[in-house]
Each structure stands twice: as C-alpha cells, then as structure tokens.
Design a protein around this motif. Structure first.
Motif, PDB file in Angstrom:
ATOM      1  N   GLY A 170       0.798  -1.218   0.000  1.00 58.06           N
ATOM      2  CA  GLY A 170       0.000   0.000   0.000  1.00 58.06           C
ATOM      3  C   GLY A 170       0.830   1.267   0.000  1.00 58.06           C
ATOM      4  N   ALA A 171       2.146   1.129  -0.224  1.00 59.56           N
ATOM      5  CA  ALA A 171       3.000   2.320  -0.216  1.00 59.56           C
ATOM      6  C   ALA A 171       2.852   3.124  -1.502  1.00 59.56           C
ATOM      7  CB  ALA A 171       4.460   1.914  -0.011  1.00 59.56           C
ATOM      8  N   GLY A 172       2.251   2.513  -2.530  1.00 64.80           N
ATOM      9  CA  GLY A 172       2.022   3.245  -3.776  1.00 64.80           C
ATOM     10  C   GLY A 172       2.942   2.839  -4.910  1.00 64.80           C
ATOM     11  N   LYS A 173       3.671   1.745  -4.733  1.00 59.96           N
ATOM     12  CA  LYS A 173       4.644   1.331  -5.753  1.00 59.96           C
ATOM     13  C   LYS A 173       3.947   0.932  -7.055  1.00 59.96           C
ATOM     14  CE  LYS A 173       6.157  -2.086  -3.256  1.00 59.96           C
ATOM     15  NZ  LYS A 173       5.305  -2.089  -2.069  1.00 59.96           N
ATOM     16  N   SER A 174       2.971   0.034  -6.940  1.00 58.25           N
ATOM     17  CA  SER A 174       2.286  -0.434  -8.159  1.00 58.25           C
ATOM     18  C   SER A 174       1.477   0.692  -8.787  1.00 58.25           C
ATOM     19  CB  SER A 174       1.373  -1.613  -7.833  1.00 58.25           C
ATOM     20  OG  SER A 174       2.146  -2.728  -7.466  1.00 58.25           O
ATOM     21  N   THR A 175       0.894   1.554  -7.958  1.00 60.22           N
ATOM     22  CA  THR A 175       0.159   2.706  -8.482  1.00 60.22           C
ATOM     23  C   THR A 175       1.102   3.610  -9.262  1.00 60.22           C
ATOM     24  OG1 THR A 175      -1.275   2.607  -6.545  1.00 60.22           O
ATOM     25  CG2 THR A 175      -1.347   4.627  -7.841  1.00 60.22           C
ATOM     26  N   PHE A 176       2.309   3.812  -8.725  1.00 60.52           N
ATOM     27  CA  PHE A 176       3.318   4.630  -9.398  1.00 60.52           C
ATOM     28  C   PHE A 176       3.650   4.025 -10.767  1.00 60.52           C
ATOM     29  CE2 PHE A 176       7.889   5.998  -9.756  1.00 60.52           C
ATOM     30  CZ  PHE A 176       7.603   7.328 -10.032  1.00 60.52           C
TER      31      PHE A 176
END
Lengths: 245, 344
Positions: A47-53
């Motif tokens: 949920g740190a945003g890696k895949s979203t990034f």
C-alpha cells in the motif's frame, strides 16, 4: 533507432506525481529521476504506492497532478500504447499474459509490432532462448506454473525491445533456483536497458541493486545505496522489521 | 475460452466440404430442399459475423441483427430503385459496415466496458426494429421503395447477372451465390485470423491490457473487427432478403438477435466452422419441428440451448475436435506445438 540523447536529459522524470482515489492519496507528490541504463529497486510496505506509481508511468492511470517525462517528452496522461511505443515495457504485479495462446504466440505478438515477419520471428526465438523457455514454446500459457508465467511475461516485455523495463515483483511465486536465474537475467538485461524493479524479497534486492528508493505512504522515504538503505533506521521501522538483520 | 487448433489442413477440409455442398446439393436434393438450404446459408453467414467478433474479437455484440437487418433493407431499397442488383449487393455490405464503424467508434474509443457493449448493441437493434416497424404509409418511401412498416417489403427483385437486370437469378443461381458467398467469407475470415493482425485480435480477447502495454492501440483493432463483422452480417441479410424476396422488421427483433447467439454457442465459441454448423443444425431442427404439431418449436429450441450451456458449454465443434484429437495420432490432430509453428 532512436537518436542518441545527451546525458543531461534523464530517461524518466516524474515531478510532483500525485494519484488520488477519492479521499485517498495513493501517490503523493513524488519526484523521481532515472538515468539511461540505470537499475533501480523500489521497495516499501504494502500500500505504499509502488504499483500505483508504475501504473502512472505506463499510462494505465492518469496522474491527478504532476508531470511524467520520458527523455524530456511530456507523457503525462498519455494512453498506455502511446507510452509503450516510446520504449517502456512493464511486467505487472498480477501477470498479464495471453492464457489462451501458446508461449511462442505470446512472445511473437510482443515482438511483431511494426517489424517484418522475419525479424519478429528472429526476436521471438532469441528471447525464448534468453529466458530459457525453448522447451515449452507450444504449451498454452494458461496451463503453466506461476513462475513460468512470470517468465513468459518477462519474455514478452523483452521481445518488445523497450529502453525502460518496469518489473513489478518479478520473483514472486518463484522457486529459489528460479529467483537466482531471474536476478542473473536482470543484471544481464541491465547491460543494455534501464530497469526499475519492485520487490519484497530483500535477498533478491541485494543480489541486483545498487540504488534503492523506499516508498512509504505514497511518498519517497529514502533514496540511497542499498547498504545505507538497509541500515537506515526509518526504513527498518516502516518496512524491514527484523527480517533484514 | 479455448481456440480450436486452426491448422491449414482443417481449413482446407472445410473449404473442400463447402465446395462439395455448393456443387453437390442441387444434384441430390429437390428444388425445395435447395431453397431451404439457401436460407440456412444466409443464417450461417450471419452466424459467422457473430462468431468472428465474439469468439475471436471478444466483442459482446448482442445486437448483431442490426447489421443483418440493415443489409437486408439496404439491398431491398436500393435494388428497387436501381433495378440492377450489383451495386445494391455492395451497398448491403458497405452500409452496415459503415454503421458498425460509426457505432464501434463511440463504443471502443469511448471506453465502454464489455457488458455495456452488449447492452448498447442490443438497444440499437431494438431501436431499429421500432423505427422500421413504424414506417407504414406512403410517407415512408425512399425513392420508389416503400418501407411498409410492420408489413415489411414484399416482391424485392432478385439478384441478376451483373449489368443485365433482365437476367434474374433463379433459386438455383441464388443458391450458388449464397453458398459461394459463405465459402468466400469463411476464407476471408480465416485469412484475417491467420495474419498478424488476427493474432493481435485474438490477443486482445485474451488480455486487452497486455496488448496495450505492448504498444498496440486495441481500440483500432476492435473497431476494424466490429466493422468487418457488420459487413459480413449485412451480406447475410442481403442473402436472406433474396431467399424470400421479402424483408420485414422482425429481422431486427429480439428473437433474431438471440437466435444468432444460440447458433454460435451451440456450434462453438472461438471457432468459425462452429457457428456455421450451429446455424445449419438449429435451422434444420426448426424446420423439422415446424412440420409436426406435438411440440412447440420455441420450447424445443430453449431446451436445446439450456442443454448445451449446461452440458457442452464449449459448443459442438471444440468438443468433437478434441475427441478426434484423442483418437487420432498427433500429426493429424494438430497439437499446440504444431499450431504454434503453423501460425508463426
């Protein structure tokens, strides 16, 4: 062939990249720069945003704010196929492969865009050999084990011949030997192409990484050499816990 | 969704069988039988268009009857006005294809999800049904052609030798035209699927995201597939109108839209022979049931569909094919390895 670009222009540059889903800010004003031929690891808790990034970089998500540039060209909000044509390939977290097609066809479709049939065939065969899939070219991808499916996806990305390769958890679900082979492959790819690799497996990171970027709660927490990141107390607190020791 | 091995041997076999039927049928069957087969063939062309866009393009069009009906009406209206049938036949393909391109542009470039593509296409065919249904009276004429509302358009002139409006086709000539068209459409679609364009189309069905991440604009591919499907359905409608010299709005109706889905499901989704055999089989069944009074035709059709969906969800052709594959040595069955080579 692309013209040589001066070193001053980074391969990839994100400025203030932000992704909001309703009230949730998944990626929050991230500044990120990648040089030509660089190998970067991206780590961070779930949920740190890696895949979203990654999705923002490949056009699967349109950034709510900020800018993304490829070799100086603004590609913010461009369609995925447009960004792919600019030389970005991605292996997604959940494998995106063609289950109903054979291994060969999967790679052939990737190799064949705007190339002659003969060169597409040559690239396909070379890639299959490189990723060591030659023994199973006729098998349906839907019937393969998870680790093999990962490699089929990596093979499609390689056959696309991108300048920047994004790998989202490439070693997930692989056996120890497969992980070693994947690490070897990544170092090999890096001789000619830039990579960003998202992984959770710290041993794997140590095998391939020099510079590591740590994501936490949609922001970049630290960006440093792998040894200093592993030693960083803040990183240990949010993510590594005892497993890195 | 499994795609049946599509080696060139199977393809040649199908084309050969088509030619045997084309020339053999008039020799062995009565005129009545040939006329009946002609309408089966019209339905088979219709089924091919549905099977192509759904089974290979992954496009869920539930209103393919819109293009089938449009083809029929365009032929009827233009042949009444022009006399010679050559251009009307071409228009019966081109106009539905153009309409499919327009509709497809808004659906695919508007990022409509798969389920809504089904809803929109179904709605379009129902709209066409209602519009054409309410065109009774002298007001609704195009040139000399009266649309006729729910009564339809009777006495549509038949096909003729190109350039000679007086040399009209008889039932046997129409059979040759219809069956020849079916074989041509099959060869055309096979060729498209064997090309690299076709591989990408199938890849989009398997995983659209991956195709886009590889740099292909999936929307353009889907639009082309949908347009080709519209043209093929239009040709089917043209044959259908020629068969009975008549067309009415029911061609756009729900029954017509659903029937073609049944052809494809029964024959086999993801094959080209399947929809053709599905159309032949179901139409034959309907004609048999029609001659007796014991059972209601729609009841039997419904039972057949339910039985197929529950017991043979893949459809006839894939099941029979894999059965043959188990019985015969590998080199005849065309296993995955061979297919990959054949298609590479």
């Amino acid at each position: 062939m692309k013209l040589p670009v001066p070193d001053a222009t980074p391969l990839l540059e994100a400025k203030g990249a932000t992704m909001r889903f309703g009230g949730v800010v998944a990626v929050n004003e991230v500044d990120f720069t990648l040089r030509e031929m660089e190998l970067r690891c991206l780590i961070g808790p779930n949920g740190a945003g890696k895949s979203t990034f990654f999705k923002m970089l490949t056009g699967q998500l349109k950034p709510s704010a900020g800018q993304i540039r490829l070799r100086g060209e603004n590609v913010t909000g461009a369609e995925p196929h447009h960004i792919a044509r600019r030389g970005v390939g991605i292996k997604t977290q959940v494998p995106n492969v063609f289950n109903g097609l054979s291994v060969y066809e999967n790679v052939f479709v990737a190799a064949g865009r705007r190339k002659s049939r003969a060169s597409a065939k040559r690239i396909t065969e070379q890639t299959l050999e490189r990723v060591r899939l030659t023994g199973i070219t006729g098998r349906m991808v839907g019937q393969l084990a998870h680790g093999q499916r990962q490699w089929v996806e990596i093979a499609t990305v390689l056959a696309q011949e991108p300048d920047l390769i994004l790998l989202d958890e490439p070693a997930a679900g692989m056996t120890h030997d497969e992980v070693l082979r994947t690490a070897e492959l990544i170092r090999e790819i890096n001789r000619a192409q830039a990579l960003i690799v998202v992984e959770h497996d710290m041993q794997f990171i140590r095998m391939i990484a020099t510079t590591v970027t740590v994501f936490n709660q949609g922001r970049i927490l630290v960006e440093d050499h792998v040894d200093r990141v592993m030693a960083n107390q803040a990183v240990r607190d949010v993510y590594l816990g005892k497993q890195a020791a | 969704m499994s795609s049946v091995p599509s080696g060139w041997r199977g393809c040649l076999l199908v084309i050969l069988a088509g030619f045997v039927l084309l020339f053999g049928l008039p020799q062995v069957v009565s005129l009545y039988g040939v006329v009946q087969m002609t309408v089966f063939v019209a339905m088979a062309v219709f089924a091919l268009s549905q099977g192509f866009i759904w089974g290979f393009g992954g496009i869920m069009s539930f209103g393919q009857s819109a293009f089938f009906g449009l083809g029929g009406y365009v032929y009827a209206v233009s042949v009444i006005n022009m006399g010679d049938s050559t251009i009307p036949v071409l228009l019966a393909i081109a106009v539905p294809a153009a309409f499919a391109a327009l509709l497809g542009y808004f659906m695919f470039f508007g990022r409509i999800s798969d389920a809504y593509v089904g809803v929109i296409t179904l709605t379009v065919t129902i709209i066409l049904f209602n519009v054409v249904n309410s065109t009774s009276g002298d007001f609704y004429t195009i040139g000399q052609a009266a649309l006729g509302g729910f009564n339809g358009m009777p006495n549509v002139p038949p096909l003729n030798v190109p350039g000679y409006p007086d040399a009209a086709f008889g039932p046997i000539d129409t059979w040759y035209f219809a069956m020849g068209a079916l074989i041509l459409v099959y060869i055309l679609l096979r060729g498209i699927l064997a090309s690299r364009f076709g591989r990408v189309v199938v890849a989009i069905r398997e995983n659209e995201t991956r195709v886009q991440l590889l740099g292909y604009d999936a929307r353009v591919y889907k639009l082309l597939v949908f347009t080709i499907g519209g043209g093929v359905a239009g040709l089917g409608g043209c044959i259908f109108t020629n068969w009975g010299a008549f067309i009415s709005p029911t061609i756009f109706g729900l029954a017509s839209a659903a029937q073609v889905l049944i052809f494809v499901l029964v024959g086999g989704l993801g094959t080209l022979v399947g929809p053709v055999l599905g159309a032949f089989g179901i139409e034959y069944l309907i004609s048999i049931i029609g001659t007796q009074q014991t059972l209601n035709a729609n009841l039997v059709l419904g039972a057949v569909l339910v039985a197929f969906v529950l017991l043979v969800p893949q459809g006839l052709v894939p099941v029979v094919w894999s059965g043959i594959g188990r019985l015969l040595p590998r080199r005849f069955a065309g296993t995955g390895e061979q297919t990959a080579e054949a298609q590479s």
